[in-house]
Enzyme design. Sequence first.
Site, PDB file in Angstrom:
ATOM      1  CB  THR A  26      66.850  10.285  81.005  1.00  0.00           C
ATOM      2  OG1 THR A  26      65.691  10.008  81.782  1.00  0.00           O
ATOM      3  CG2 THR A  26      67.061  11.783  80.927  1.00  0.00           C
ATOM      4  CB  THR A  32      60.473  16.829  80.605  1.00  0.00           C
ATOM      5  OG1 THR A  32      61.042  17.074  81.884  1.00  0.00           O
ATOM      6  CG2 THR A  32      59.008  17.091  80.624  1.00  0.00           C
ATOM      7  CD  GLU A 145      61.124   5.115  86.972  1.00  0.00           C
ATOM      8  OE1 GLU A 145      60.431   5.574  86.034  1.00  0.00           O
ATOM      9  OE2 GLU A 145      62.358   5.142  86.962  1.00  0.00           O
TER      10      GLU A 145
HETATM   11  C1  LIG Z   1      69.547  11.258  90.427  1.00  0.00           C
HETATM   12  C2  LIG Z   1      68.765  10.965  89.185  1.00  0.00           C
HETATM   13  C3  LIG Z   1      68.535   9.649  88.826  1.00  0.00           C
HETATM   14  C4  LIG Z   1      67.888   9.348  87.629  1.00  0.00           C
HETATM   15  N1  LIG Z   1      67.766   8.036  87.230  1.00  0.00           N
HETATM   16  C5  LIG Z   1      67.314   7.753  85.978  1.00  0.00           C
HETATM   17  C6  LIG Z   1      67.345   6.408  85.464  1.00  0.00           C
HETATM   18  O1  LIG Z   1      67.741   5.458  86.147  1.00  0.00           O
HETATM   19  N2  LIG Z   1      66.936   6.192  84.184  1.00  0.00           N
HETATM   20  C7  LIG Z   1      66.493   7.198  83.379  1.00  0.00           C
HETATM   21  O2  LIG Z   1      66.143   6.928  82.232  1.00  0.00           O
HETATM   22  N3  LIG Z   1      66.429   8.494  83.843  1.00  0.00           N
HETATM   23  C8  LIG Z   1      66.839   8.784  85.110  1.00  0.00           C
HETATM   24  N4  LIG Z   1      66.804  10.090  85.588  1.00  0.00           N
HETATM   25  C9  LIG Z   1      66.345  11.159  84.698  1.00  0.00           C
HETATM   26  C10 LIG Z   1      65.061  11.850  85.141  1.00  0.00           C
HETATM   27  O3  LIG Z   1      63.965  11.029  84.862  1.00  0.00           O
HETATM   28  C11 LIG Z   1      65.027  13.199  84.393  1.00  0.00           C
HETATM   29  O4  LIG Z   1      66.051  14.000  84.946  1.00  0.00           O
HETATM   30  C12 LIG Z   1      63.699  13.867  84.509  1.00  0.00           C
HETATM   31  O5  LIG Z   1      62.739  13.169  83.759  1.00  0.00           O
HETATM   32  C13 LIG Z   1      63.734  15.321  84.020  1.00  0.00           C
HETATM   33  O6  LIG Z   1      64.353  15.440  82.773  1.00  0.00           O
HETATM   34  P1  LIG Z   1      65.502  16.531  82.559  1.00  0.00           P
HETATM   35  O7  LIG Z   1      66.457  16.389  83.675  1.00  0.00           O
HETATM   36  O8  LIG Z   1      66.013  16.411  81.173  1.00  0.00           O
HETATM   37  O9  LIG Z   1      64.757  17.934  82.736  1.00  0.00           O
HETATM   38  P2  LIG Z   1      64.129  18.813  81.565  1.00  0.00           P
HETATM   39  O10 LIG Z   1      63.301  17.947  80.690  1.00  0.00           O
HETATM   40  O11 LIG Z   1      65.217  19.615  80.920  1.00  0.00           O
HETATM   41  O12 LIG Z   1      63.171  19.790  82.371  1.00  0.00           O
HETATM   42  C14 LIG Z   1      63.667  20.965  83.035  1.00  0.00           C
HETATM   43  C15 LIG Z   1      62.532  21.643  83.780  1.00  0.00           C
HETATM   44  O13 LIG Z   1      61.539  22.121  82.861  1.00  0.00           O
HETATM   45  C16 LIG Z   1      60.260  21.680  83.296  1.00  0.00           C
HETATM   46  N5  LIG Z   1      59.396  21.436  82.134  1.00  0.00           N
HETATM   47  C17 LIG Z   1      59.729  20.814  80.973  1.00  0.00           C
HETATM   48  N6  LIG Z   1      58.664  20.715  80.177  1.00  0.00           N
HETATM   49  C18 LIG Z   1      57.620  21.277  80.844  1.00  0.00           C
HETATM   50  C19 LIG Z   1      56.243  21.491  80.541  1.00  0.00           C
HETATM   51  N7  LIG Z   1      55.704  21.081  79.406  1.00  0.00           N
HETATM   52  N8  LIG Z   1      55.479  22.116  81.466  1.00  0.00           N
HETATM   53  C20 LIG Z   1      56.017  22.560  82.642  1.00  0.00           C
HETATM   54  N9  LIG Z   1      57.311  22.384  82.979  1.00  0.00           N
HETATM   55  C21 LIG Z   1      58.091  21.749  82.098  1.00  0.00           C
HETATM   56  C22 LIG Z   1      60.529  20.361  84.022  1.00  0.00           C
HETATM   57  O14 LIG Z   1      59.459  20.023  84.899  1.00  0.00           O
HETATM   58  C23 LIG Z   1      61.816  20.687  84.750  1.00  0.00           C
HETATM   59  O15 LIG Z   1      61.539  21.326  85.967  1.00  0.00           O
HETATM   60  C24 LIG Z   1      67.404  10.406  86.811  1.00  0.00           C
HETATM   61  C25 LIG Z   1      67.596  11.738  87.209  1.00  0.00           C
HETATM   62  C26 LIG Z   1      68.272  12.026  88.370  1.00  0.00           C
HETATM   63  C27 LIG Z   1      68.498  13.466  88.745  1.00  0.00           C
END
Ligand SMILES: Cc1cc2nc3c(=O)[nH]c(=O)nc-3n(C[C@H](O)[C@H](O)[C@H](O)COP(=O)(O)OP(=O)(O)OC[C@H]3O[C@@H](n4cnc5c(N)ncnc54)[C@H](O)[C@@H]3O)c2cc1C
Length: 291
Positions: A26, A32, A145
């Site tokens: 990420t 996402t 995962e």
């Molecule tokens: C505690 C924690 C641990 C984590 N550990 C890791 C790790 O070890 N390694 C790693 O690589 N990542 C890690 N992550 C990252 C995690 O995988 C991402 O936070 C997650 O994939 C969401 O991405 P984002 O936070 O950028 O949300 P965003 O991509 O900004 O999304 C925001 C919101 O918009 C919604 N959304 C976006 N696009 C769409 C769509 N097309 N249709 C409908 N809804 C949509 C999403 O569902 C979400 O609710 C971790 C996250 C957390 C909080």
Amino acid sequence: HGTEEQKEKYLPKIAKGELEFCMALTEPDAGTNTLAIKTRAVKDGDEWVINGNKIWISGADRAKGMLIIARTTPLEKAPKKTFGISLFLADLPNKAVKVNPIPKHGINYSKSCEVSFNDLRLPENALIPPIDEGWYLLLDTLNPERMSFTTAAIGISRLAVKKAVEYSKQRKVFADPIGSYQGLQFPIAEAFATLECAKLMNFKAAWLFDKGASYREVGAVANIAKAVAVEAGIKAVYWAMQVFGGYGYAREYDVERWWREINLIRLAPVTQQMALNYIAEHVLGFPKSYR
Ligand SMILES: Cc1cc2nc3c(=O)[nH]c(=O)nc-3n(C[C@H](O)[C@H](O)[C@H](O)COP(=O)(O)OP(=O)(O)OC[C@H]3O[C@@H](n4cnc5c(N)ncnc54)[C@H](O)[C@@H]3O)c2cc1C
């Protein structure tokens, strides 16, 4: 996946619990939308030079190894979005890798970190081949995962249900224990029933993966299990908190911690919306709803 040399170096130690690994996928502008990652790996002589920023990387503060997902071909030059992503194995700590834990809502026994790579130099053999096609290798990591987080959701919720039932049988507010009220029994029974179904679906995903089914087949079942387990889990922990009344809000009874933990699984490793998008597009055949 990986070369024999890579497998020999890392896998036995990981399996024995002697080597902690983390996965850096990420980025601040690519959560996402994973394929939008900008971290770049460029070849310089017989070394790779990596630059970029990652976020939320769990365990990066203490891991001795990191799977880095980087672009070897920038998105604008890639013939398709999934092309141009490569996987690298890095040993930590390394002074070119800065790690900064993020204060967060729950799961505080495991730190999640901002990570920056500033001219991180890795040997040629740090690349997991084939170059530019790491996305397809990664899918074999992302499905398991997903399954492991579904298992966590089910585990947290089953514990919450068990504790709520125990507590409700001994807590008397009026003449009878509160556990005798259907107003509390029904939602917990409903959540539990759904969790049991999600558990079976998750086993099915694991079985499909083990027998070598395609990532699409595994993904379909893993995403269904994840979406259902998390909704049922949230309901189970919500009602466990309700059963505990005010005490559910106290640290002492753990329910508030389970509440914080179950809510993470709405967001990671994949959001509920993206799990549903997968089902809509790849299982039901709806048109893809986003670009
Ligand atoms: C505690 C924690 C641990 C984590 N550990 C890791 C790790 O070890 N390694 C790693 O690589 N990542 C890690 N992550 C990252 C995690 O995988 C991402 O936070 C997650 O994939 C969401 O991405 P984002 O936070 O950028 O949300 P965003 O991509 O900004 O999304 C925001 C919101 O918009 C919604 N959304 C976006 N696009 C769409 C769509 N097309 N249709 C409908 N809804 C949509 C999403 O569902 C979400 O609710 C971790 C996250 C957390 C909080």
